[in-house]
Design a protein around this motif. Structure first.
Motif, PDB file in Angstrom:
ATOM      1  N   PRO A 128      -6.706   8.877   9.947  1.00  0.00           N
ATOM      2  CA  PRO A 128      -6.735   8.456  11.357  1.00  0.00           C
ATOM      3  C   PRO A 128      -6.963   6.967  11.545  1.00  0.00           C
ATOM      4  O   PRO A 128      -6.577   6.414  12.580  1.00  0.00           O
ATOM      5  N   ASP A 129      -7.590   6.316  10.572  1.00  0.00           N
ATOM      6  CA  ASP A 129      -7.940   4.899  10.740  1.00  0.00           C
ATOM      7  C   ASP A 129      -6.998   3.955  10.019  1.00  0.00           C
ATOM      8  O   ASP A 129      -7.215   2.742  10.022  1.00  0.00           O
ATOM      9  N   SER A 130      -5.957   4.472   9.376  1.00  0.00           N
ATOM     10  CA  SER A 130      -5.011   3.605   8.679  1.00  0.00           C
ATOM     11  C   SER A 130      -4.148   2.849   9.676  1.00  0.00           C
ATOM     12  O   SER A 130      -3.942   3.310  10.812  1.00  0.00           O
ATOM     13  N   PRO A 131      -3.631   1.684   9.292  1.00  0.00           N
ATOM     14  CA  PRO A 131      -2.703   0.974  10.179  1.00  0.00           C
ATOM     15  C   PRO A 131      -1.505   1.841  10.526  1.00  0.00           C
ATOM     16  O   PRO A 131      -1.105   2.705   9.737  1.00  0.00           O
ATOM     17  N   PRO A 132      -0.916   1.618  11.703  1.00  0.00           N
ATOM     18  CA  PRO A 132       0.200   2.474  12.144  1.00  0.00           C
ATOM     19  C   PRO A 132       1.356   2.534  11.157  1.00  0.00           C
ATOM     20  O   PRO A 132       1.955   3.598  10.966  1.00  0.00           O
ATOM     21  N   ALA A 133       1.677   1.429  10.509  1.00  0.00           N
ATOM     22  CA  ALA A 133       2.813   1.423   9.586  1.00  0.00           C
ATOM     23  C   ALA A 133       2.557   2.341   8.393  1.00  0.00           C
ATOM     24  O   ALA A 133       3.421   3.129   7.997  1.00  0.00           O
ATOM     25  N   ILE A 134       1.362   2.243   7.811  1.00  0.00           N
ATOM     26  CA  ILE A 134       1.025   3.098   6.666  1.00  0.00           C
ATOM     27  C   ILE A 134       1.013   4.559   7.085  1.00  0.00           C
ATOM     28  O   ILE A 134       1.588   5.427   6.405  1.00  0.00           O
ATOM     29  N   ARG A 135       0.369   4.825   8.198  1.00  0.00           N
ATOM     30  CA  ARG A 135       0.265   6.204   8.660  1.00  0.00           C
ATOM     31  C   ARG A 135       1.645   6.790   8.962  1.00  0.00           C
ATOM     32  O   ARG A 135       1.938   7.936   8.615  1.00  0.00           O
ATOM     33  N   ARG A 169      -0.527  18.373   7.796  1.00  0.00           N
ATOM     34  CA  ARG A 169      -1.690  18.412   8.687  1.00  0.00           C
ATOM     35  C   ARG A 169      -2.880  17.710   8.045  1.00  0.00           C
ATOM     36  O   ARG A 169      -3.617  16.970   8.711  1.00  0.00           O
ATOM     37  N   THR A 170      -3.081  17.921   6.746  1.00  0.00           N
ATOM     38  CA  THR A 170      -4.172  17.253   6.040  1.00  0.00           C
ATOM     39  C   THR A 170      -4.013  15.746   6.084  1.00  0.00           C
ATOM     40  O   THR A 170      -4.986  15.009   6.257  1.00  0.00           O
ATOM     41  N   HIS A 171      -2.782  15.269   5.951  1.00  0.00           N
ATOM     42  CA  HIS A 171      -2.536  13.828   6.024  1.00  0.00           C
ATOM     43  C   HIS A 171      -2.935  13.275   7.390  1.00  0.00           C
ATOM     44  O   HIS A 171      -3.596  12.239   7.479  1.00  0.00           O
ATOM     45  N   TYR A 172      -2.562  13.965   8.453  1.00  0.00           N
ATOM     46  CA  TYR A 172      -2.919  13.496   9.793  1.00  0.00           C
ATOM     47  C   TYR A 172      -4.435  13.452   9.978  1.00  0.00           C
ATOM     48  O   TYR A 172      -4.976  12.571  10.652  1.00  0.00           O
ATOM     49  N   THR A 218       0.834  -1.209   0.000  1.00  0.00           N
ATOM     50  CA  THR A 218       0.000   0.000   0.000  1.00  0.00           C
ATOM     51  C   THR A 218       0.863   1.251   0.000  1.00  0.00           C
ATOM     52  O   THR A 218       0.599   2.220  -0.728  1.00  0.00           O
ATOM     53  N   VAL A 219       1.912   1.259   0.822  1.00  0.00           N
ATOM     54  CA  VAL A 219       2.803   2.418   0.880  1.00  0.00           C
ATOM     55  C   VAL A 219       3.512   2.618  -0.447  1.00  0.00           C
ATOM     56  O   VAL A 219       3.650   3.755  -0.929  1.00  0.00           O
TER      57      VAL A 219
END
Length: 591
Positions: A238-245, A231-234, A170-171
């Motif tokens: 919010p619900d993406s897996p930690p690795a992707i985020r 900021r828009t990305h954050y 995904t990344v």
């Protein structure tokens, strides 16, 4: 001067407030020429077409970040090795854990990672320019394996180490979308190399062509951000897996830092965006706060007319979506009704997408539960004190009519950038009650009441205070209108950018060498206005290629006279590393 305007999902495509801002800027600078380089976000956006373009837009080149068109180039062994090296460095810069302190050693390590990211980014751009084939390589197994190695390497942060294969894929796909501008053929002397200044209308992928124009052609870069991309990305992940985020946040953070480092001037739209930019590494000496220019003309009549709305009516105007927190507004109105039984609330706006439609249905149900229909007498038809309406009907034909439909305009958001709707209410001379989010306090100054977000009681009490005090409402409304006209008009915005353009060009070395008839250089002979048609443009002057020494051994080439105001706008479509031939305005508009 000649400006390269860089956009992503905005101008000249016909949707969004950012589109209107760019259009107002271009139309307000008739003395300059604009070449628009636009990245489209979706097929639907391209199908919607463009806005009518003013004559100062000389050329439009477009490229998409949503399709998967390749140039058919397959890498050989050497090119594959170069790609693996650069992509591996890029991935390693995203996976490396940030220093946990602010010591000198930590700052040096952070600077080293920033340089690592920049070298990898420009290395991939050089590879795309030399060989082509980058879009396919960015989606290849080589890219996925390079990212996996970086995540498993010593020193990688925890979220990267725990990334699973589906998350890594995904990344890789998301990075390929973001890096597509590296493959475009916009960075030649007949493209962005021919402009005097690149103006990126946002950060992120829109600024990438500006970075590459600076890298390849030494074109200065101006970056305007009314909403910081990181900021828009954050807010949207919010619900993406930690690795992707985590990995994508690292990419956007590194790209923002590189953009701010290379930009000549950075213009945030408000102090809120400015703080984000400083946190991402922007130097304070480069920052110039320029509020977005808004057209006050549609609200002039409403602002100059005396208040004629129901003095017991509150109005909310905007897009219906969860971040606007209409649920808190409804609970706040319940507090208001207990103190002022005759109060009414008009919610004016359309839902934003499927999520907005579901949220609107929920709010309507909550309103029916909190406020049963009421009738004035035993034979009268009952009605709810809360109404849900849209602009365009017979009662509210325009946004100005919506703002003037009540005595007080309310904003209840929990997330907000620059509150353009609030400024429109100020143009109309309305007193406001707002939540303290984003740039709200900066926009209204002391001309309205501000309460904490997600606090219905405080919001309701502030509304009651203004409903009970018409003289205070009038004073605040007049002060709000005066402030908006002083700070937030199109004229103020255009004047600010005109000065910034001149400031940047005055500090930028001349990149062209003009020669006289004998082949001798003419010092100070290439001012910015030489591009503008007029009596000062000398068609007899001659120009040498950038680099200087070329004129000593080659015959000088004549300058091509700039076309007059009747010249048509060339429209080109870039896909991958190739671009189609220019077509006429009629063909481009039909497409």
């Amino acid at each position: 001067m000649r400006i390269g305007l860089l956009t992503e999902g905005g101008y000249p495509y016909a949707s969004g407030e950012a589109v209107l801002w760019c259009d107002r800027l271009v139309r307000g600078m008739a003395e300059h020429e604009f070449d628009v380089y636009a990245l489209s976000r979706s097929e639907h956006q391209e199908a919607e077409g463009w806005m009518p373009l003013p004559p100062q837009v000389r050329r439009v080149r477009t490229a998409s970040v949503w399709d998967h068109e390749d140039d058919g180039v397959a890498y050989g062994r050497r090119a594959r090795r170069r790609f693996a090296e650069y992509y591996g460095e890029l991935a390693a810069s995203l996976c490396t854990a940030a220093p946990g302190d602010s010591s000198g050693a930590a700052q040096d390590a952070s600077a080293a990672q920033a340089d690592r990211f920049a070298n990898a980014l420009y290395g991939l751009a050089d590879l795309a320019r030399d060989e082509g084939g980058l879009p396919a390589a960015l989606r290849s197994e080589t890219a996925a394996r390079a990212l996996e190695r970086a995540c498993r390497a010593p020193g990688a942060h925890r979220a990267a180490r725990e990334a699973r294969v589906p998350e890594l894929l995904t990344v890789v796909a998301r990075l390929e979308h973001a890096l597509r501008p590296l493959s475009l053929d916009w960075y030649e002397d007949d493209g962005l190399g021919a402009v005097d200044l690149c103006h990126a209308a946002s950060g992120g992928p829109a600024a990438l062509p500006g970075l590459l124009a600076r890298h390849f052609c030494d074109v200065p870069l101006l970056v305007t951000e009314y909403g910081v991309r990181l900021r828009t990305h954050y807010l949207t992940e919010p619900d993406s897996p930690p690795a992707i985020r985590s990995l994508l946040a690292a990419f956007h953070g590194r790209l923002a830092a590189e953009t701010y480092r290379r930009a000549s001037v950075i213009t945030p739209g408000n102090a809120h965006a400015r703080r984000w930019q400083e946190r991402c590494g922007a130097e304070r000496t480069k920052l110039r706060t320029v509020p977005p220019g808004m057209d006050a003309a549609p609200f002039a009549e409403a602002g100059e007319a005396p208040e004629c709305a129901d003095p017991q009516t509150l109005v909310w105007v905007g897009r219906v979506e969860p971040t606007k927190d209409l649920v808190s507004l409804l609970h706040a109105f319940a507090e208001t009704r207990r103190a002022e039984p005759g109060a009414r609330l008009r919610i004016v706006g359309a839902p934003s997408g499927p999520e907005g439609a579901a949220y609107l249905a929920h709010c309507k149900g909550l309103a029916a539960q909190l406020f049963p229909d009421e009738a004035d007498g035993p034979h009268a038809v009952g009605r709810n004190p809360v109404s849900f309406e849209e602009i365009g009907g017979p009662e509210l034909p325009s946004r100005a009519d919506a703002y003037t439909a009540g005595a007080v305009v309310v904003l209840s958001s929990v997330v907000e950038g620059f509150p353009s709707g609030l400024v429109e209410a100020m143009f109309c001379g309305r007193a406001t009650v707002s939540t303290d989010v984003g740039a709200v306090v900066e926009a209204i100054g002391g001309t309205g009441l501000v309460v904490p977000p997600r606090n219905p009681r405080a919001l309701g009490e502030a509304c009651v205070a203004l409903l009970r005090d018409p003289e205070r409402r009038e004073r605040l409304g007049a002060a709000a209108r005066a402030r908006a006209l002083e700070l937030f008009t199109v004229e103020q915005n255009v004047m600010a950018f005109h000065g910034i353009y001149l400031e940047i060009l005055s500090r930028t070395p001349v990149r062209r060498v003009l020669l006289d008839d004998t082949g001798e250089p003419l010092p100070f002979a290439a001012p910015a206005e030489a591009h503008v048609p007029g009596r000062w443009a000398d068609p007899a002057a001659r120009v040498a290629a950038r680099g200087g020494p070329g004129w000593a051994t080659e015959a000088p080439d004549p300058v091509t006279p700039t076309r007059g105001a009747t010249a048509h706008c060339a429209i080109e479509r870039a896909t991958g590393a190739r671009a189609t031939a220019p077509v006429s305005m009629t063909e481009g508009a039909a497409r």
